[in-house]
Design an enzyme around this catalytic site. Structure first.
Site, mmCIF file in Angstrom:
data_model
loop_
_atom_site.group_PDB
_atom_site.id
_atom_site.type_symbol
_atom_site.label_atom_id
_atom_site.label_comp_id
_atom_site.label_asym_id
_atom_site.label_seq_id
_atom_site.Cartn_x
_atom_site.Cartn_y
_atom_site.Cartn_z
ATOM 1 N N GLN A 20 0.807 -1.222 0.000
ATOM 2 C CA GLN A 20 0.000 0.000 0.000
ATOM 3 C C GLN A 20 0.843 1.275 0.000
ATOM 4 O O GLN A 20 0.346 2.331 -0.379
ATOM 5 C CB GLN A 20 -0.953 -0.007 1.203
ATOM 6 C CG GLN A 20 -2.007 -1.102 1.092
ATOM 7 C CD GLN A 20 -2.934 -1.145 2.280
ATOM 8 O OE1 GLN A 20 -2.665 -1.850 3.247
ATOM 9 N NE2 GLN A 20 -4.006 -0.394 2.235
ATOM 10 N N HIS A 115 0.446 -9.521 4.640
ATOM 11 C CA HIS A 115 -0.608 -8.497 4.617
ATOM 12 C C HIS A 115 -1.207 -8.493 3.211
ATOM 13 O O HIS A 115 -0.877 -7.638 2.380
ATOM 14 C CB HIS A 115 -0.042 -7.137 5.002
ATOM 15 C CG HIS A 115 -1.094 -6.114 5.336
ATOM 16 N ND1 HIS A 115 -1.162 -5.464 6.554
ATOM 17 C CD2 HIS A 115 -2.141 -5.633 4.623
ATOM 18 C CE1 HIS A 115 -2.192 -4.624 6.572
ATOM 19 N NE2 HIS A 115 -2.806 -4.711 5.396
ATOM 20 N N ASN A 159 -2.469 -10.735 8.545
ATOM 21 C CA ASN A 159 -3.397 -9.630 8.740
ATOM 22 C C ASN A 159 -4.800 -10.007 8.275
ATOM 23 O O ASN A 159 -4.985 -10.395 7.119
ATOM 24 C CB ASN A 159 -2.933 -8.401 7.937
ATOM 25 C CG ASN A 159 -3.828 -7.204 8.202
ATOM 26 O OD1 ASN A 159 -3.861 -6.672 9.300
ATOM 27 N ND2 ASN A 159 -4.607 -6.810 7.201
ATOM 28 N N GLU A 160 -5.754 -9.925 9.166
ATOM 29 C CA GLU A 160 -7.177 -10.057 8.842
ATOM 30 C C GLU A 160 -7.486 -11.290 7.978
ATOM 31 O O GLU A 160 -7.921 -11.161 6.833
ATOM 32 C CB GLU A 160 -7.672 -8.792 8.127
ATOM 33 C CG GLU A 160 -7.507 -7.541 8.953
ATOM 34 C CD GLU A 160 -7.974 -6.269 8.232
ATOM 35 O OE1 GLU A 160 -8.276 -6.331 7.028
ATOM 36 O OE2 GLU A 160 -8.032 -5.219 8.891
HETATM 37 O O1 IFM Z 1 -6.147 -0.533 4.208
HETATM 38 C C1 IFM Z 1 -6.700 -1.567 4.976
HETATM 39 C C2 IFM Z 1 -5.613 -2.456 5.529
HETATM 40 O O2 IFM Z 1 -4.830 -3.000 4.518
HETATM 41 C C3 IFM Z 1 -6.228 -3.589 6.307
HETATM 42 N N1 IFM Z 1 -7.193 -3.113 7.274
HETATM 43 C C4 IFM Z 1 -8.165 -2.165 6.847
HETATM 44 C C5 IFM Z 1 -7.499 -1.010 6.135
HETATM 45 C C6 IFM Z 1 -8.551 0.018 5.688
HETATM 46 O O3 IFM Z 1 -9.458 -0.590 4.818
#
Ligand code: IFM
Length: 445
Positions: A20, A115, A159-160
């Site tokens: 990102q 991620h 992540n998530e």
């Molecule tokens: O940008 C994302 C991130 O990569 C993961 N969590 C949520 C953020 C906002 O959407």
């Protein structure tokens, strides 16, 4: 009002992820996905992103000057291991430089190892649907633990897992663009299993206490934990769907690292159930990513909406600080301390974020006062960045970025000042409140 102090040693910082912000991540599946017409809003591509790959030192200087003492970043797997088992010496050295810069600036690194992005070779051999990924990830984690263990104590494995799986395999809006709930559940299971493996490997291989606090490793994963409620409280189907979503998205994922049982089910999909002893107790902290509350509308498109009339950010997500307190309390039921690995607001004009930041952090203070052990707070994000399929539309930065020329200075927002005042004082003070209350009224409020 009086000051709201936080515990000594509290971690204050921002969070980012490699794809990102870095730019030039040509060797992963997102880069390829961005070339597909219609994949990304407005046809945007990550491209140079924030140019952070080259500018990391200057960006960290901004964070340090604002009183941050920690920073969450991710290592880009496709840079470090561009082919299976082959490690790119220049890229490995790059992340040593990044870690050295963080150290110079007094920022404790919290390193995420997965991620969302995958090396192309991994995606092409089946990615996270293929069981081999667990071994592949383990090997990558082992390499990182040995290579960087002397510089890193705080590791965030994945992540998530649930967002990653549902977006890519259920909604089909992220790579690999599949729409199949059963396959999505398999992916969550593989991420959780990989987390368990990674946790054990990190504790076995990273023997260096980088920051001298007595622990060589503090590992966990980041869980996205939205509130999920029925849009129409009287409607049995809205209630039922919200119930199933809470169960798989929040409760099942919360449970897995506690007792080692992965048990994922939703109507119409094949249940996944695995008992993994190595996953039981495999976390030192609960990583909480909190953004919003979703109101669930059964069999509708969109099926998740903001509460009508609620304040919303630029992506139409409700700004709901009370939900943050509730999520912190729920996270604490895991029995481990909580690290806020993400919390933020997409707000290009910084109209809502200053106030929201105060409200979120005040909600976190209430949770702590109520007995929730919170280790730190990492704001998403330091910089505006590439917001996945929303391209550059969701602007989450404490600092704005000119994406037409990433060499230009970052634009410091009021929110950066609010956050700096809180981080420097380790408290919500009147001075922070004075800055934060200048935001304009919430849209839709
Ligand atoms: O940008 C994302 C991130 O990569 C993961 N969590 C949520 C953020 C906002 O959407």
């Amino acid at each position: 009002m009086s000051d709201l102090p936080f515990p000594p040693g509290f971690l204050w910082g921002a969070a980012t992820s490699a794809h990102q912000v870095e730019g030039g991540n040509t060797r992963n599946d997102w880069w390829r996905f961005e070339l597909v017409p219609g994949a990304i809003r407005g046809g945007e591509k990550s491209g140079e992103a924030c140019g952070h790959y080259a500018r990391f030192d200057a960006d960290f200087a901004l964070a340090a000057a604002d009183g941050h003492n920690a920073h969450r970043l991710s290592f880009e797997w496709s840079r470090i291991e561009p082919r299976p088992g082959q490690f790119d010496a220049a890229e490995v050295a790059h992340y040593h430089d990044v870690l050295a810069s963080l150290k110079r600036h007094g920022l404790t690194p919290i390193v995420t190892l997965h991620h969302f992005t995958n090396p192309l070779w991994l995606a092409d051999e089946g990615g996270w649907e293929d069981r081999r990924v667990v071994d592949r990830f383990e090997a990558f984690v082992r390499f990182c633990a040995r290579e960087y263990g002397g510089e890193v104590d705080w590791w965030c494995t994945v992540n998530e897992p649930e967002v990653f799986a549902f977006r890519g395999w259920s909604e089909g809006v992220w790579p690999p663009r599949v729409r199949d709930d059963s396959r999505a559940l398999t992916v969550i299971a593989h991420q959780l299993e990989a987390h368990g493996r990674a946790y054990r490997v990190l504790h076995a291989e990273d023997r260096w206490d980088a920051d001298g606090d007595g622990a060589a490793v503090r590992a966990g994963f980041a869980k996205h934990r939205p509130q999920l409620e029925a849009l129409r409280a009287w409607h049995p189907l809205d209630r039922l769907v919200a119930h199933f979503e809470r169960r798989v998205f929040n409760e099942a994922v919360d449970r897995a690292p506690v007792d080692g049982v992965i048990d994922l089910s939703i109507p119409g999909a094949t249940r996944v159930r695995r008992v993994l002893p190595e996953l039981a107790g495999a976390f030192d902290w609960y990583g909480l990513n909190y953004y919003t509350r979703w109101m669930v509308k059964a069999f509708a498109d969109p099926s998740h909406v903001a509460r009508p009339g609620a304040p919303r950010n630029d992506l139409d997500w409700e700004i709901f600080p009370d939900g943050f307190e509730q999520a912190l309390r729920a996270a604490a039921r895991s029995g481990k301390p909580v690290l806020v690995t993400e919390n933020g607001v997409a707000d290009a004009h910084d109209a809502l974020r200053p106030r929201a930041l105060l409200d979120f952090i005040t909600a976190m203070h209430r949770a702590i006062a109520g007995g929730v052990p919170v280790l730190g707070y990492l704001h998403w994000s330091l910089l505006d960045n590439f917001e996945w399929s929303d391209g550059f539309h969701g602007r989450f930065g404490l600092y704005g970025v000119d994406f037409t020329d990433t060499a230009r200075p970052r634009q410091r927002r009021t929110s950066a000042e609010v956050f700096a005042r809180i981080a420097r004082a380790n408290a919500v003070t009147d001075a922070a409140r004075a800055w934060g209350s200048g935001g304009t009224a919430a849209r839709g409020a």
